[in-house]
Write a protein that holds these residues in place. Structure first.
Motif, PDB file in Angstrom:
ATOM      1  N   SER A  40      17.565 -10.983  20.755  1.00 13.32           N
ATOM      2  CA  SER A  40      17.305 -10.157  21.942  1.00 13.32           C
ATOM      3  C   SER A  40      18.382  -9.081  22.044  1.00 13.32           C
ATOM      4  N   GLY A  41      18.119  -8.087  22.872  1.00 14.50           N
ATOM      5  CA  GLY A  41      19.136  -7.077  23.137  1.00 14.50           C
ATOM      6  C   GLY A  41      20.349  -7.700  23.808  1.00 14.50           C
ATOM      7  N   THR A  42      20.085  -8.645  24.688  1.00 12.43           N
ATOM      8  CA  THR A  42      21.172  -9.330  25.392  1.00 12.43           C
ATOM      9  C   THR A  42      22.089 -10.062  24.409  1.00 12.43           C
ATOM     10  N   SER A  57      21.747  -0.022  35.840  1.00  9.09           N
ATOM     11  CA  SER A  57      21.246  -0.447  34.533  1.00  9.09           C
ATOM     12  C   SER A  57      20.521  -1.769  34.695  1.00  9.09           C
ATOM     13  N   PHE A  58      19.972  -2.243  33.592  1.00  4.85           N
ATOM     14  CA  PHE A  58      19.436  -3.601  33.533  1.00  4.85           C
ATOM     15  C   PHE A  58      20.614  -4.573  33.457  1.00  4.85           C
ATOM     16  N   VAL A  77      25.484   3.098  29.048  1.00  3.49           N
ATOM     17  CA  VAL A  77      24.060   2.767  28.857  1.00  3.49           C
ATOM     18  C   VAL A  77      23.283   4.084  28.871  1.00  3.49           C
ATOM     19  N   ASP A  90      25.077   0.713  24.889  1.00  8.93           N
ATOM     20  CA  ASP A  90      23.850  -0.016  25.185  1.00  8.93           C
ATOM     21  C   ASP A  90      22.716   0.978  24.983  1.00  8.93           C
ATOM     22  N   CYS A 124      19.656   0.092  24.290  1.00  7.34           N
ATOM     23  CA  CYS A 124      18.440  -0.730  24.360  1.00  7.34           C
ATOM     24  C   CYS A 124      17.217   0.041  24.855  1.00  7.34           C
ATOM     25  N   GLU A 125      17.460   1.123  25.606  1.00  6.50           N
ATOM     26  CA  GLU A 125      16.332   1.890  26.146  1.00  6.50           C
ATOM     27  C   GLU A 125      16.143   3.210  25.407  1.00  6.50           C
ATOM     28  N   ALA A 162      17.059  -2.894  21.642  1.00  6.21           N
ATOM     29  CA  ALA A 162      16.280  -4.061  22.079  1.00  6.21           C
ATOM     30  C   ALA A 162      14.803  -3.816  21.822  1.00  6.21           C
ATOM     31  N   LYS A 168       9.742  -1.983  25.436  1.00  6.69           N
ATOM     32  CA  LYS A 168      10.566  -0.959  24.790  1.00  6.69           C
ATOM     33  C   LYS A 168       9.707  -0.076  23.876  1.00  6.69           C
TER      34      LYS A 168
HETATM   35  C1  PLP Z   1      16.068  -4.129  27.683  1.00  3.62           C
HETATM   36  C2  PLP Z   1      17.494  -3.928  27.929  1.00  3.62           C
HETATM   37  C3  PLP Z   1      18.465  -4.796  27.405  1.00  3.62           C
HETATM   38  C4  PLP Z   1      18.169  -6.003  26.554  1.00  3.62           C
HETATM   39  O1  PLP Z   1      17.142  -6.760  26.983  1.00  3.62           O
HETATM   40  P1  PLP Z   1      16.531  -8.018  26.187  1.00  3.62           P
HETATM   41  O2  PLP Z   1      15.405  -8.393  27.062  1.00  3.62           O
HETATM   42  O3  PLP Z   1      17.601  -9.038  26.121  1.00  3.62           O
HETATM   43  O4  PLP Z   1      16.112  -7.587  24.829  1.00  3.62           O
HETATM   44  C5  PLP Z   1      19.791  -4.489  27.645  1.00  3.62           C
HETATM   45  N1  PLP Z   1      20.162  -3.419  28.358  1.00  3.62           N
HETATM   46  C6  PLP Z   1      19.255  -2.558  28.866  1.00  3.62           C
HETATM   47  C7  PLP Z   1      19.747  -1.357  29.623  1.00  3.62           C
HETATM   48  C8  PLP Z   1      17.897  -2.793  28.694  1.00  3.62           C
HETATM   49  O5  PLP Z   1      16.994  -1.965  29.231  1.00  3.62           O
END
Ligand code: PLP
Length: 406
Positions: free
Chosen positions: A54-56, A80-81, A144, A170, A172-173, A194, A199
């Motif tokens: 996962s991105g996390t 952010s997420f 991010v 980050d 991920c987006e 991610a 995504k």
């Molecule tokens: C989607 C996202 C992640 C990672 O998400 P996962 O669901 O773990 O893949 C991390 N940071 C941001 C800003 C995201 O939008």
């Protein structure tokens, strides 16, 4: 109509690729893992790519591989997420939030400078900034690229150089986004992508760590695989690791999606452009900025200046009733229950983030959103904000047309 907020785009040939993997008997740590990593590294222009589940997980390993821990803190954004701040807490490091630029929604480098100059002293031994209040070493900046728009990386790298900080992007987006011609994800020391289904490209669940540093790449490979070293046997564990592996099934999907990324990003740009044309006189639409190429992740608009949270929620409720998927992107991280309770944040701590967050809504957005669906969303929003029988009251539309929010 029923229009989801997001929707993955999987082709028949991609499904066939998955069937082939299932027939191959190499479901994990097989050839598709290496293929996906190499392809993504080449696309981004990075030396090393490490796939994770996962991105996390990727963000966690980024923090861990830099040795950031319980005496440390990392500068990041509250808009952010949640994963972009949680990743530090996993290692008992603290996030230090710095407010955003209201035009880009990304971390404001001037505020990062102010924080370091005003709230930190320099450790005489290491030269690192130390937060005067918590006594923690500031080790890194984690910007991010929110909603796929690149951060002000030149300023961030400059500050990082001045204070000897790592930079973890980050991304991920923002896969495919460019900062003055350079793809994001490899501008700092480590970048993370991610692949959750909302995504730009998906593997179901998944993430990828990018770096040009061989030691970091090897360490991340070990950490994702139960702390095995990369040469020892299956039952030799060098360090405390995790099972953060991405299966070959997920890798094969990611690899095929990546083959189409040009087409995917173009489709998303077209959908966004159509929305922009429909909505530009109604709400503040996403801005464009010289030298920055956005990779469209979500389509987020800003309701008018005087919008309260109640009004925003009323708009969301009415859109939902009409079958339109929508959400408030993002609620500030520092105001999440866990952060209030454990880290004692409250309203007013980051006023620009809070003000932007009160007014931003994500509308349905995916590769294959149709013309008439976009029209329906735009018409519904217009009816809500301007219609004579509107259930949403008290909005001043005069303030709504500038790009950015404030
Ligand atoms: C989607 C996202 C992640 C990672 O998400 P996962 O669901 O773990 O893949 C991390 N940071 C941001 C800003 C995201 O939008």
């Amino acid at each position: 109509m029923n229009i989801p907020l997001s929707s993955p785009d999987i082709t028949h040939s991609e499904i066939q690729v998955l069937v082939d993997v299932l027939k191959s008997a190499r479901l994990s740590l097989g050839p598709r893992l290496q293929e996906f990593e190499e392809k993504l590294a080449a696309y981004i222009g990075a030396k090393y790519a490490v796939a994770v589940n996962s991105g996390t997980s990727g963000l966690h390993l980024a923090i861990k591989s830099l040795g950031i821990g319980h005496e440390d803190a990392v500068i990041t954004t509250p808009f952010s997420f949640i994963a972009s701040a949680n990743c530090m807490l996993y290692e008992k490091a603290l996030p230090v939030f710095v407010d955003i630029d209201p035009k880009t929604f990304n971390i404001d480098p001037e505020k990062v400078r102010d924080y370091l100059a005003e709230n930190c002293s320099r450790d005489p031994k290491t030269g690192l900034p130390v937060d005067k209040r918590t006594g923690r070493f500031i080790r890194a900046i984690l910007p991010v690229h929110v909603f796929g728009l690149p951060c002000a990386m030149k300023d961030i790298l400059e500050i990082a150089g001045e204070y000897n900080l790592y930079v973890i992007e980050d991304a991920c987006e923002s896969i495919g986004a460019e900062y003055h011609g350079k793809k994001v994800g490899i501008i700092g020391d480590i970048g993370v992508f991610a692949f959750y289904p909302n995504k730009q490209i998906t593997t179901g669940e998944g993430g990828m760590i990018l770096t040009n540093n061989e030691n970091i790449a090897l360490l991340c490979k070990s950490l994702r695989n139960q702390g095995r070293d990369n040469y020892g046997g299956w039952l030799a564990h060098e360090r405390l690791g995790y099972n953060y592996r991405m299966s070959d099934i997920n890798c094969a999907l990611g690899s095929s999606q990546l083959d189409r990324i040009g087409e995917i990003l173009e489709k998303r740009e077209k959908v966004a452009a159509r929305y922009n044309r429909q909505l530009k006189d109604l709400v503040a639409i996403p801005g464009t900025f010289r030298g920055l190429k956005r990779s469209w992740f979500v389509y987020v608009v800003c309701l008018p200046d005087n919008c309260s949270m109640e009004t925003r929620d009323a708009v969301l409720a009415e859109l939902t009733k009409k079958g339109i998927g929508c959400n408030n992107y993002f609620p500030p991280i520092h105001l999440q229950p866990f952060y209030r309770k454990e880290l004692h944040y409250r309203e007013g701590d980051f006023s620009i983030t809070e003000k932007v967050s009160r007014r931003t809504i994500a509308l349905p957005f995916h590769n294959n959103l149709k013309k008439d669906e976009i029209q329906y969303v735009a018409d519904s929003l217009r009816e809500l904000l301007q219609g004579s029988g509107s259930k949403v009251k008290g909005l001043d539309l005069a303030a709504a047309v500038a790009p950015g929010c404030i």
